[in-house]
Enzyme design. Structure first.
Site, short mmCIF file in Angstrom:
data_model
loop_
_atom_site.label_atom_id
_atom_site.label_comp_id
_atom_site.label_asym_id
_atom_site.label_seq_id
_atom_site.Cartn_x
_atom_site.Cartn_y
_atom_site.Cartn_z
N HIS A 1 54.04 45.63 46.14
CA HIS A 1 54.94 46.79 46.19
C HIS A 1 54.09 48.03 45.90
O HIS A 1 53.15 47.96 45.12
CB HIS A 1 56.02 46.59 45.12
CG HIS A 1 57.14 47.58 45.14
ND1 HIS A 1 57.04 48.83 44.59
CD2 HIS A 1 58.39 47.49 45.64
CE1 HIS A 1 58.19 49.47 44.75
NE2 HIS A 1 59.04 48.68 45.39
N LYS B 1 67.19 45.44 37.96
CA LYS B 1 67.16 44.31 38.89
C LYS B 1 67.66 43.03 38.23
O LYS B 1 67.82 42.01 38.90
CB LYS B 1 65.73 44.11 39.42
CG LYS B 1 65.27 45.23 40.34
CD LYS B 1 64.00 44.86 41.08
CE LYS B 1 63.20 46.06 41.48
NZ LYS B 1 63.59 46.65 42.76
N GLN C 1 60.35 41.21 40.52
CA GLN C 1 61.18 40.29 41.31
C GLN C 1 61.24 38.89 40.72
O GLN C 1 61.91 38.02 41.27
CB GLN C 1 60.66 40.19 42.75
CG GLN C 1 60.78 41.45 43.56
CD GLN C 1 62.24 41.88 43.81
OE1 GLN C 1 63.18 41.10 43.60
NE2 GLN C 1 62.42 43.12 44.21
N CYS D 1 58.95 49.38 50.54
CA CYS D 1 57.87 49.87 49.67
C CYS D 1 56.67 48.94 49.69
O CYS D 1 56.03 48.71 48.66
CB CYS D 1 58.35 50.07 48.23
SG CYS D 1 59.66 51.26 48.07
N ASP E 1 53.18 42.16 37.97
CA ASP E 1 54.39 42.87 38.38
C ASP E 1 55.49 41.82 38.53
O ASP E 1 55.54 41.10 39.52
CB ASP E 1 54.14 43.59 39.70
CG ASP E 1 55.41 44.21 40.27
OD1 ASP E 1 56.48 44.07 39.63
OD2 ASP E 1 55.34 44.82 41.35
#
Ligand SMILES: Cc1ncc(COP(=O)(O)O)c(C=O)c1O
Ligand SMILES: Cc1ncc(COP(=O)(O)O)c(C=O)c1O
Lengths: 146, 402, 402, 146
Positions: free
Chosen positions: B116, B219, B196, B359, B193
């Site tokens: 991302h 999220k 997700q 993104c 990261d």
């Protein structure tokens, strides 16, 4: 959800079988237009003669149906017209989208009237105006091939 | 699972209008999260940390309980949890504070082309300013990072590895633990990261080998405006503060200042206590449902969706053919239809999917597409959602005159 | 004003327990703000900016309407309004992006010793990293900055002036316009910390001569986690982005990237759309009450409070003797009683005041106190609040055995 | 609001008329303690002899009633005691505040038992333990005047 009314025969025709997609001979003006929010990119070529008449025009590049059809309809409208007339049509188109143009004026946009309600889908406004903005920048006289 | 028992907890679905499949962008919020923020403002609202009166003490407690809930969720110590605005800010914090301090000319930062932008641009900024170099791992089309790639690009010069745990486009889970082990062998720190992954997968910073780990509250059903950075204590301790101002100092004179202890050193200004309290409610909700259930719902629905989509010859799914490798994320294209048109037309039936580059422009280029449509599922989705989407696909082609 | 008509709009007061006088730390929230956040999550929740479906379009509109509400409040253009987390982040954004780019060795930054740490430490960071020098204006004890100070310290080398509009300790309003005019004459840019002014005073960036102006939503009854930076368009345009990641780019390839247009260039990652929508509700509430009413309530109550406090020989008020110069903020000390004990003992009667250095340690030193107690008023306070506080003062001394 | 029970005669006595505020002769240990959240600062001096007995002690510095009284009571308790006993009292004091110490143990703290309920006011816990923490650091043997 009003947007779906925009999709339909007229739009599809211009999207699937654009009349002006391709290249022209000896363009006098060439400009890239980009829609940063979706990555769509088109290039418009115009040939404007000494009398300020747009003799011919075309576009290349990829994008969604709305941006592709819109630029094709725009070229339909401006080819054969004078520079001022094209810029006037730009004003009418933008006015229509902002909901500020009168009905009579809007009629001058012919098929491009399908974008009348695009303002209900703000995210797509940029697609519909991409070609128009690019054209205006070209005719503002600030850019040319040379 | 014919009826999803969780769906009723989400007010946005009560009018029955939306078939929301854009949870990778942001999740919907259950009543309990919305109620928690309301409760905070109605009964414990004050500026936390410095107040000596009851309201402020309650605000402080709510905020610190939230920190404990987060640390419990990912296997960290509370003092290693820094509240930020979102994953993007968390990653920038590491870039500005760790990156600009400890990276130097000639050092290498290793990341992947599937990141991302939020896990790519901060590292480029570090590279620009320090003279370090960013290198990119190139995965196969299904997201697999081959060992040969790793062996070639992870070198003695690599000082920082920035890797997404789950791709927001392909849905694939990256082998973070293996990469971390290799990176640690060469002395690099590993930034994960997890934007997700934390909403979908049981995540443990120690098991992953993460030195830093970032994710966003919104999220995982928490409020907007609250994000998390986990950092290994010894690293956080040697890093300079990032944002400067109130609450992050120990003392200030005209001549100088000393910093507050962890985690406050990295939390400048008035904190988002209500947001943290809402995030705590989200974590509690998530724990009540349980990762196993989330997994089961997502995999079942992803399977259903992929089964139907693969039957349309003009639909192409990005990433693995195995639904269980998608973490609820299905990116696809339809021949002859631009993804923006897919999304707009589906919206006409109340079906919400995202379209664009998500993104992740460099990944789009790597996959050879300009953009995709993306359906992303979460614990509140049901068979009706997936059926509605599946059945709408031929209609899209029809609307477009194909 | 015997009954405050606004008080009933604030749920935290409904149990009648709290006499809240710590609004300079954070304001209480009216029902309409709490309801706005709830409404957002229940009926328009999606990730704004990139969505092509109805929910996301509503989220985008809510967010951009909020931006317009803010720009209207302070006389700016919407594209000059950047949403941040709080005033502290706003000031850091200017420091990192403008300061580190445009300040150089030998340049001077002019600020005052009465700044909140959030408007002091970012400038020191800039000085440390660029070789610029920070100079401090020293006000009189009532907060007045004398012309001679300004004339001495504002020089041709001054490139940036960072000034608080209203002091969070003394309550005094600084002559920002005059300072800005002088600063502009020497070519410096002016950064205004308006955290304590926007909630209380009609503020217009052009009338003030502010090149940048920062404030927090939570101090004007908006949610936590949303702050504002105003920046003059031409300055914002030439500044590099601060946080990097999603939503702030125009395009990204492996070779490079271009930035989005203003204001998005400075808003990396998922925005706090619900927070912005809540802030809009707060601005609407504030406008319904009107700055004139706020002024009137605050001045009347401040007058009442100061009248009583000055009668106790052992109480000392910091700042001007004129209540109308306090903007609702009254800092005081009691002989023989540490401010922390004042606050704790008052809490026993449900009276909430802050005690400490109020994130302004250098000012404390300048005033010759270690810390103070601070009562700060807002539009929902009433005579009962002030009476309760006034009458509790002798009791504090008694409890402490004095 | 339970906190107000802490304020009272015992606390006031130690705050207003501290027995151990001042300086002692030939301290063997000196340490500053600081409470960053409020700026309170104290300095403790202790004289520990060869038999590990705390012969004398004192403090200087400013702070709120809670931190001042707490350190004064602490000195009352530890002067004349052995190092281990002082460290044991530290454990009991911290245990009491965490609500983990038994009643019998707590009795050993004598007047310092007024801080039993300080945990209801978390912001003030740091004040109450400031002196104790400083003392423990001193007696941990890691610091001395030389
Ligand atoms: C004058 C002043 N400036 C800046 C700030 C910082 O605001 P925030 O903590 O919301 O970032 C405050 C509030 O504490 C303040 O009073
Ligand atoms: C993989 C990944 N990383 C980072 C982010 C950034 O998260 P946020 O926008 O909440 O900062 C996202 C979400 O958009 C994401 O999907």
């Amino acid at each position: 959800m009003a947007l779906n009314s925009i999709y339909g025969e007229i739009l599809n025709e211009h999207n699937l079988r654009p009349v002006h997609k391709g290249r022209i001979e000896n363009p006098s003006l060439v400009l890239d237009g980009k829609n940063p929010s979706c990555g769509d990119e088109i290039t418009i070529e115009l040939r404007v003669n000494d009398e300020d008449v747009i003799e011919d025009g075309c576009f290349t590049g990829s994008g969604c149906a709305i941006s592709q059809a819109s630029v094709d309809m725009m070229l339909d409208l401006i080819i054969g017209e004078k520079r001022e007339r094209a810029l006037k049509l730009y004003e009418i188109f933008m006015g229509m989208i902002r909901g500020e143009a009168g009905e009579e004026e809007t009629e001058e946009l012919d098929e491009a009237m399908v974008f009348k309600d695009i303002s209900h889908m703000p995210a797509r406004v940029k697609c519909a105006v991409l070609g128009w903005r690019t054209m205006r920048e070209m005719l503002d006289g600030r850019l040319s091939v040379e | 699972m014919s009826q999803n028992p969780y769906r009723q907890d989400f007010p946005v679905f009560r009018n029955g209008k939306y078939r929301y499949m854009d949870s990778a962008a942001t999740a919907q919020r259950p009543d309990s999260v919305i109620a928690a923020e309301k409760e905070f403002y109605e009964s414990m609202n004050a500026n936390p940390l410095r107040g000596l009166y009851e309201l402020s003490v309650m605000a402080t407690q709510a905020y610190e309980e939230a920190r404990r809930a987060v640390s419990g969720l990912i296997g960290a110590e509370p003092s290693e949890i820094i509240f930020t605005r979102n994953a993007t800010e968390s990653l920038n914090l590491v870039a500005y504070s760790y990156g600009l301090t400890f990276l130097h000319e000639g050092d290498e930062i290793l990341t992947t082309v599937m990141e991302h932008h939020s896990n790519m641009l901060p590292w480029r900024m570090v590279a620009e300013r320090t003279g370090a170099v960013v290198k990119y791992l190139k995965p196969l089309k299904d997201g697999t990072i081959e060992d040969s790639e790793l062996e070639e690009k992870l070198t003695g010069k690599t000082k920082l590895v920035a890797i997404g745990h789950v791709s927001n486009v392909l849905g694939c889970e990256n082998p973070v633990r293996r990469i971390a082990d290799m990176a640690h062998d060469t002395g690099a720190v590993v930034v994960v990261d997890a934007a997700q992954s934390v909403p979908h997968l049981k995540t443990d910073v120690k098991e992953l080998g993460a030195d830093f780990l970032a994710f966003s509250g919104h999220k995982l059903m928490g409020p907007f405006g609250i994000g998390v950075l986990y950092g290994r204590r010894d690293l956080l301790e040697k890093m300079p503060p990032f944002l400067r101002g109130g609450e992050m100092i120990e003392s200030v004179t005209l001549e100088g200042q000393t910093w507050a202890e962890l985690p406050h050193k990295f939390e400048a200004g008035t904190v988002n206590a209500a947001g943290a309290y809402g995030l705590k409610a989200a974590i509690e909700y998530l724990n009540r449902v349980g990762y196993d259930n989330i997994r089961r719902i997502e995999d079942e629905l992803t399977g259903m969706l992929m089964d139907v989509l693969t039957e349309y010859p003009y639909v192409h799914i990005q990433g693995s053919e195995d639904p269980s490798k998608h973490n609820g994320i299905v990116s696809f294209t339809i021949d002859g239809v631009h993804p923006h048109d897919i999304s707009s037309i589906l919206d006409g039936s109340g079906i919400n999917v995202r379209a664009g580059h998500h993104c992740a422009e460099p990944l789009m280029k790597h996959l050879g597409v300009q953009s995709t449509a993306r359906a992303s599922l979460y614990l509140y989705n049901d068979e009706e959602d997936v059926r509605a989407l599946s059945e709408a696909i031929p209609g899209i082609r029809r609307v477009m005159g194909l």
